[in-house]
Design a protein around this motif. Structure first.
Motif, PDB file in Angstrom:
ATOM      1  N   UNK A   1      -9.573   2.514   4.270  1.00 28.20           N
ATOM      2  CA  UNK A   1      -9.281   3.718   3.403  1.00 28.20           C
ATOM      3  C   UNK A   1      -7.726   3.890   3.563  1.00 28.20           C
ATOM      4  N   UNK A   2      -7.089   2.966   4.234  1.00 26.02           N
ATOM      5  CA  UNK A   2      -5.555   3.222   4.262  1.00 26.02           C
ATOM      6  C   UNK A   2      -4.866   2.216   3.326  1.00 26.02           C
ATOM      7  N   UNK A   3      -4.302   2.776   2.418  1.00 24.90           N
ATOM      8  CA  UNK A   3      -3.491   1.915   1.386  1.00 24.90           C
ATOM      9  C   UNK A   3      -2.327   1.117   1.928  1.00 24.90           C
ATOM     10  N   UNK A   4      -2.571  -0.099   1.808  1.00 29.54           N
ATOM     11  CA  UNK A   4      -1.599  -1.075   2.425  1.00 29.54           C
ATOM     12  C   UNK A   4      -0.389  -1.238   1.506  1.00 29.54           C
ATOM     13  N   UNK A   5      -0.304  -0.821   0.488  1.00 26.32           N
ATOM     14  CA  UNK A   5       0.758  -0.959  -0.784  1.00 26.32           C
ATOM     15  C   UNK A   5       1.441   0.270  -1.085  1.00 26.32           C
ATOM     16  N   UNK A   6       1.100   1.053  -0.197  1.00 24.00           N
ATOM     17  CA  UNK A   6       1.776   2.806  -0.493  1.00 24.00           C
ATOM     18  C   UNK A   6       3.062   2.415   0.601  1.00 24.00           C
ATOM     19  N   UNK A   7       4.181   1.727  -0.018  1.00 19.29           N
ATOM     20  CA  UNK A   7       5.537   1.923   0.639  1.00 19.29           C
ATOM     21  C   UNK A   7       6.549   1.438  -0.080  1.00 19.29           C
ATOM     22  N   UNK A   8       7.939   1.795   0.385  1.00 22.21           N
ATOM     23  CA  UNK A   8       8.924   1.239  -0.468  1.00 22.21           C
ATOM     24  C   UNK A   8       9.947   0.583   0.669  1.00 22.21           C
ATOM     25  N   UNK A   9      10.382  -0.546   0.414  1.00 25.75           N
ATOM     26  CA  UNK A   9      11.411  -1.318   1.313  1.00 25.75           C
ATOM     27  C   UNK A   9      12.860  -1.073   0.671  1.00 25.75           C
ATOM     28  N   UNK A  10      13.727  -0.825   1.606  1.00 26.24           N
ATOM     29  CA  UNK A  10      15.095  -0.576   1.313  1.00 26.24           C
ATOM     30  C   UNK A  10      15.772  -1.400   2.462  1.00 26.24           C
ATOM     31  N   UNK A  11      17.215  -1.964   1.758  1.00 23.70           N
ATOM     32  CA  UNK A  11      17.692  -2.532   3.008  1.00 23.70           C
ATOM     33  C   UNK A  11      18.150  -1.891   4.069  1.00 23.70           C
TER      34      UNK A  11
ATOM     35  N   UNK B   1      14.742  -2.310   6.431  1.00 18.20           N
ATOM     36  CA  UNK B   1      14.568  -3.286   7.130  1.00 18.20           C
ATOM     37  C   UNK B   1      15.520  -4.548   6.657  1.00 18.20           C
ATOM     38  N   UNK B   2      15.646  -5.643   7.213  1.00 14.78           N
ATOM     39  CA  UNK B   2      16.314  -6.672   6.726  1.00 14.78           C
ATOM     40  C   UNK B   2      15.693  -7.589   5.848  1.00 14.78           C
ATOM     41  N   UNK B   3      16.535  -8.603   5.376  1.00 13.61           N
ATOM     42  CA  UNK B   3      16.045  -9.527   4.408  1.00 13.61           C
ATOM     43  C   UNK B   3      14.807 -10.602   4.911  1.00 13.61           C
ATOM     44  N   UNK B   4      14.933 -10.642   6.314  1.00 15.89           N
ATOM     45  CA  UNK B   4      13.995 -11.431   6.980  1.00 15.89           C
ATOM     46  C   UNK B   4      12.888 -11.039   6.868  1.00 15.89           C
ATOM     47  N   UNK B   5      12.448  -9.875   6.644  1.00 11.35           N
ATOM     48  CA  UNK B   5      11.164  -8.973   6.728  1.00 11.35           C
ATOM     49  C   UNK B   5      10.205  -9.940   5.814  1.00 11.35           C
TER      50      UNK B   5
ATOM     51  N   UNK C   1      25.117  -2.491   1.670  1.00 11.10           N
ATOM     52  CA  UNK C   1      24.280  -1.181   1.534  1.00 11.10           C
ATOM     53  C   UNK C   1      24.271  -0.944  -0.004  1.00 11.10           C
ATOM     54  N   UNK C   2      23.567  -1.912  -0.597  1.00 11.12           N
ATOM     55  CA  UNK C   2      23.227  -1.794  -2.132  1.00 11.12           C
ATOM     56  C   UNK C   2      22.196  -0.807  -2.195  1.00 11.12           C
ATOM     57  N   UNK C   3      22.134   0.004  -3.588  1.00 12.15           N
ATOM     58  CA  UNK C   3      20.931   1.053  -3.639  1.00 12.15           C
ATOM     59  C   UNK C   3      19.840   0.276  -4.232  1.00 12.15           C
ATOM     60  N   UNK C   4      19.327  -0.651  -3.801  1.00  9.58           N
ATOM     61  CA  UNK C   4      17.935  -1.457  -4.270  1.00  9.58           C
ATOM     62  C   UNK C   4      16.897  -1.196  -3.528  1.00  9.58           C
ATOM     63  N   UNK C   5      15.710  -1.093  -4.261  1.00  6.89           N
ATOM     64  CA  UNK C   5      14.303  -0.924  -3.580  1.00  6.89           C
ATOM     65  C   UNK C   5      13.303  -1.958  -3.982  1.00  6.89           C
ATOM     66  N   UNK C   6      12.441  -2.445  -2.973  1.00  6.98           N
ATOM     67  CA  UNK C   6      11.293  -3.398  -3.432  1.00  6.98           C
ATOM     68  C   UNK C   6      10.262  -2.245  -3.104  1.00  6.98           C
ATOM     69  N   UNK C   7       9.211  -2.423  -4.110  1.00 13.13           N
ATOM     70  CA  UNK C   7       8.241  -1.504  -4.115  1.00 13.13           C
ATOM     71  C   UNK C   7       6.842  -2.323  -3.780  1.00 13.13           C
TER      72      UNK C   7
ATOM     73  N   UNK D   1      18.432  -9.540  -0.408  1.00  5.84           N
ATOM     74  CA  UNK D   1      19.100 -10.636   0.286  1.00  5.84           C
ATOM     75  C   UNK D   1      20.174  -9.970   1.233  1.00  5.84           C
ATOM     76  N   UNK D   2      20.788 -10.813   2.020  1.00 10.89           N
ATOM     77  CA  UNK D   2      21.671 -10.538   2.795  1.00 10.89           C
ATOM     78  C   UNK D   2      23.025  -9.838   2.461  1.00 10.89           C
ATOM     79  N   UNK D   3      23.133 -10.015   1.311  1.00 14.72           N
ATOM     80  CA  UNK D   3      24.652  -9.383   0.715  1.00 14.72           C
ATOM     81  C   UNK D   3      24.120  -7.982   0.323  1.00 14.72           C
TER      82      UNK D   3
END
Ligand SMILES: Nc1ncnc2c1ncn2[C@@H]1O[C@H](COP(=O)(O)OP(=O)(O)OP(=O)(O)O)[C@@H](O)[C@H]1O
Ligand SMILES: [Mg+2]
Lengths: 257, 411
Positions: free
Chosen positions: B202-212, B130-134, B156-162, B149-151
Motif C-alpha cells: 500500500x506504499x506508493x513507490x512513485x510518490x516522490x520528487x528528486x532534485x539535485x 541527490x546526485x546524478x549517480x542516483x 544548483x539548477x532548479x530542475x526536478x525529476x518526478x 546531470x553533474x552540471x
C-alpha cells in the motif's frame, strides 16, 4: 470344438464331486460338525433341491460349494479340479468364473442400478465397460427386466430384485447356479414366477442347486437331498419329472436334427 | 500389467461413483485437506509474491551497492544524542576511499519544502536531494525527459525529476517535461518523469520528487546541517570488504569515536539486505509449511476415520463383491484409490480456494500479482495423495481382509 464323444463323457462325469467332506466349527471347548463325512455327486444339468431342518448345514454346504468357505476335511472337485484347499485369490477367480450365487436377501449393491449390479461380476473378469453393458442388458432382458434397467434396488419389488440377482448370477455364464432359499422372502405368486424362470434356465442346460424349506419347490426339482445334523439322510430322484424332461430334451434334439 | 491398469481405471470409476453418491459427506471428509492445501497455496503465493517483489527492488539497485546511514545506538538515544552523517563525511569518502564507481549523498527535504504546487493544485510528497549517480545506483531511469546531470548539480539548477504518481496528484495534463512546479516557494523546471514502480504494502513507490543535492541544500537553508545518507557502488566485488572497512575507519575518525564506543552509523549492502529478506521469507515459509503439514496430517486422520466408518458400513457390500469374485487386491485397490481420490479432490478444491485467497490478500496489501510456484502445486498434490495412501491403507486393508461369509452375514 469338442468332439461328440468328449462332450458326452464330460456330461457323464459329475460336475461336482464331494468325498468325505466335513466342516468343523470350534466354539471354545466345544467342537461341532456342521457337515459330517459328506459324499455327493452332482451331474451336469442337474436340478437339485437341498432340504433339511434349520441348522442342518444347508448353508454351510452351499458356501463350500460356492467356494466361499473351506471344508475342514475331505475333497471337493469342481469340473474335475480339486478346489478344496486353493488359496483365496484363486478361489475368488473360480467364484467369478464358475459360480452364480442367488441369496434369500437378494444381496444387491444398494447404490448401484440394476444394470450396474449385473455388470459388477464382469469387472473382476477384466471385461471392458461397453461389453459389460451389452452382456448385462442381455441378462436383464432374459429375466424379463428390460424396463427396470436404471432402477435402484430400493425402487424395485422383491421379485424384481431377485430377478436382478438372477441376471447377475447368469451374466457370467457360470457352471453352477447356487440359490440359498431364493424365494424365502417372496410371496407365493412371485415364488412361482421365479421357479418358472429356474425351470427355463434348467431347460437351457443350466445346472441348478436350490436350498429350500418349501415342499412344493422341492417337488419341482428333479432330485431332492435331505440333510440332518450335517449328514446326508435322503437322496431321491423325482422320476416323473425326470422322465418328462428326458423326453422333452429328446424331442428338442430331434427337432434340431 | 495391463490388467493392473484395468483395475486402477475401474477403481477410479468406483471411487467417483462412491464420492458422488455421498456428496456432502465426501466434502466434509476432505475438508481437512481442503483447508490444509488452501492455506499452503495462499501463504506460499503471498510470501512468494512478497519476496519476488522485494527481490526485484534490490535487483534494480546495481550490484555491489553500499549504503551508509547514521545510526544512533539505544544508549545514546536515551541520552538524547542523535547521530548524523554530514556532507563532509560524504566528501571524505568520495576523495579518500579508492575503488568506488559511483557515489552520491541523499537528503530528504523537510517541512515546507515537502509541499509542491502546480496551477492551484497543492500536495505533500517526499522531496529528495541527490546526485546524478542516483539513477545508476538505484537503477531508476526516466520514462520521459532526462535525469539531472553533474552540471545541474554543480550549478544548483532548479530542475526536478518526478515520480510517476506526482503527475496524478498535481493533475498535470499532457507532457510534464518543460512545465514548472513550485517546491518550498521556489519554481522548478520539470526535466524528467521516472518509470513507474507500483505499490508495495500500500506504499506508493512513485510518490516522490528528486532534485539535485546542492539545489536541495540551498532550498533548506543553512540553519542546521541535515542528516544525509550515502550510497556508493564498488568497482570490484572482491574489494567490497576492504572498502567497507576503510569507510568504517574513516567515519569513526571523523566522528571522534573512541575505541570503546560503538559505531554511530551503519554500513549495509544490497546483498546483505536481500539475504535478510530471503531468510525471513524462507523461515516464514518453513514455519507455515510445518503448521500446514500438521493440518494435512489432521485432515488425513479425519479421512482415515471416515473411511473406517465407511468400510464398516459397507461390510455387506464388500461381502457381495467378494462373492461375485472380487479378490483381496480388488477390494484393497478400490478403497485405497477412493481415499487417494478423495484427497486429490480435496487438494484440487484447496488449490483453487488457496489461489483465490492468495490473490485476494495480495490485492488488499498491494503486492504485485500472487504467483503460485509449480513446486507448491506439486507438493500439495503429492502430499494429498501421500496422505490418502498413508491413511487409506488401514481402512483398505481392513476391507480387503474381511471374510466373505462373515461380511455377507453382517447386518
Ligand atoms: N461361523 C460359525 N461358527 C459356529 N457355528 C456355525 C457357524 N456357521 C454355522 N454354524 C452352525 O452350523 C450349523 C449349520 O448352519 P447352517 O447355516 O448351515 O444351517 P442351515 O441348514 O442353513 O439352517 P437355516 O435353514 O436356518 O438356514 C448351525 O448349527 C450353525 O449354528
Ligand atoms: Mg441357511
Amino acid at each position: 470344438m469338442m468332439s461328440d464323444a468328449l462332450m458326452r463323457e464330460n456330461i457323464a462325469k459329475p460336475i461336482i464331486e464331494l468325498r468325505h467332506l466335513s466342516k468343523l466349527y470350534k466354539m471354545g471347548n466345544q467342537e461341532f460338525y456342521a457337515l459330517n463325512n459328506f459324499d455327493l455327486d452332482i451331474a451336469h444339468n442337474d436340478y437339485l433341491a437341498i432340504t433339511g431342518q434349520s441348522g442342518s448345514g444347508k448353508s454351510t454346504l452351499m458356501n463350500i460349494l460356492g467356494c466361499l468357505d473351506y471344508p475342514t476335511n475331505g475333497s471337493y472337485k469342481l469340473k474335475s479340479k480339486d478346489v478344496a484347499q486353493l488359496d483365496e485369490t484363486t478361489l475368488a477367480g473360480i467364484r467369478n468364473l464358475e459360480i452364480g450365487f442367488i441369496f434369500q436377501s437378494f444381496n444387491l449393491l444398494p447404490r448401484a442400478s440394476a444394470l450396474q449390479n449385473v455388470m459388477q461380476p464382469l469387472i473382476y473378469r477384466g471385461i471392458p465397460i461397453k461389453e459389460r453393458r451389452i452382456k448385462a442388458e442381455q441378462a436383464l432382458i432374459r429375466v424379463g427386466l428390460k424396463e427396470r434397467i436404471d432402477h435402484l434396488p430400493n425402487q424395485m419389488s422383491g421379485g424384481q430384485r431377485q430377478r436382478v440377482a438372477i441376471a447377475r448370477a447368469l451374466v457370467t455364464e457360470p457352471a453352477i447356479l447356487l440359490a440359498d432359499e431364493p424365494t424365502g422372502n417372496l410371496d407365493s405368486g412371485t415364488t412361482m414366477e421365479i421357479m418358472a424362470l429356474f425351470d427355463e434356465l434348467h431347460n437351457d442346460g443350466q445346472t441348478l442347486i436350490i436350498v429350500t424349506h418349501e415342499q412344493d419347490i422341492a417337488e419341482r426339482c428333479h432330485r431332492v437331498i435331505r440333510l440332518t445334523d450335517g449328514c446326508l439322510v435322503a437322496d431321491s430322484v423325482n422320476h416323473e419329472i425326470e422322465e418328462n424332461y428326458i423326453e422333452q430334451q429328446a424331442e428338442k434334439e430331434e427337432k434340431h436334427v | 500389467m495391463s490388467s493392473f491398469f484395468f483395475k486402477i481405471v475401474e477403481s477410479i470409476r468406483a471411487a467417483a461413483h462412491s464420492v458422488r453418491a455421498h456428496g456432502f459427506r465426501s466434502f466434509l471428509t476432505t475438508l481437512g485437506i481442503i483447508i490444509g492445501v488452501a492455506s499452503v497455496i495462499a501463504v506460499v503465493s503471498v510470501v512468494q509474491g512478497l519476496s519476488s517483489s522485494i527481490t526485484s527492488q534490490f535487483d534494480d539497485m546495481g550490484t555491489n551497492v553500499v549504503n551508509v546511514n547514521a545510526f544512533t545506538p539505544l544508549k545514546d538515544r536515551l541520552q538524547g544524542k542523535i547521530a548524523k552523517l554530514s556532507y563532509r563525511d560524504f566528501l571524505e569518502i568520495e576523495y579518500k576511499v579508492s575503488g568506488i564507481n559511483h557515489i552520491t549523498p541523499t537528503v530528504a527535504a523537510t517541512g515546507p519544502n515537502g509541499v509542491v504546487q502546480y496551477k492551484g493544485e497543492s500536495t505533500a510528497t517526499r522531496v529528495i536531494g541527490t546526485g546524478s549517480s542516483y539513477q545508476a545506483l538505484y537503477g531508476i531511469f526516466p520514462e520521459e525527459g532526462r535525469f539531472f546531470n553533474l552540471s545541474d548539480d554543480k550549478s544548483r539548477r532548479r530542475v526536478a525529476v518526478l515520480g510517476d504518481s506526482i503527475l496524478d496528484k498535481l493533475e498535470i495534463k499532457g507532457s510534464a517535461v518543460g512545465q514548472y512546479i513550485m517546491i518550498g516557494g521556489e519554481w522548478f523546471k520539470v526535466i524528467g518523469v521516472l518509470e513507474k514502480r507500483g505499490k508495495l504494502f500500500g506504499f506508493d513507490q512513485d510518490d516522490f520528487i528528486l532534485l539535485p543535492y546542492t539545489t536541495t541544500r540551498a532550498l533548506m537553508g543553512g540553519a542546521e546541517e541535515p542528516d544525509i545518507s550515502i550510497s556508493l557502488q564498488v568497482d570490484d566485488a572482491s574489494q567490497l570488504e576492504s572498502i567497507k572497512q576503510h569507510i568504517k575507519n574513516l567515519l569513526r575518525r571523523n566522528h571522534n569515536l573512541s575505541k570503546d564506543m560503538s559505531d554511530d552509523f551503519k554500513i549495509s549492502t544490497a546483498e546483505q539486505m536481500l539475504d535478510t529478506v530471503n531468510s525471513i521469507t524462507s523461515n516464514t515459509t518453513m514455519v507455515l509449511s510445518g503448521v500446514v503439514g500438521i493440518s494435512l496430517l489432521v485432515g488425513g486422520i479425519g479421512i482415515m476415520n471416515i473411511m473406517l466408518v465407511s468400510v464398516t458400513e459397507r461390510t455387506r457390500e464388500i461381502g457381495i463383491q467378494k462373492a461375485l469374485g472380487a479378490t483381496r487386491v480388488d477390494i484393497l485397490l478400490q478403497f485405497l484409490i477412493e481415499a487417494v481420490f478423495l484427497c486429490l479432490l480435496g487438494g484440487l478444491i484447496g488449490l483453487l480456494i488457496g489461489y483465490g485467497a492468495g490473490a485476494l490478500v495480495s490485492n488488499i496489501i498491494d503486492l504485485p500479482s500472487a504467483e503460485v510456484p509449480m513446486w507448491a502445486v506439486a507438493l500439495s498434490f503429492g502430499f494429498s495423495a501421500g496422505v490418502g495412501l498413508l491413511f487409506g491403507i488401514i481402512p483398505a486393508a481392513k476391507a480387503a481382509n474381511l471374510d466373505p461369509i462373515d461380511a455377507l452375514r453382517y447386518e
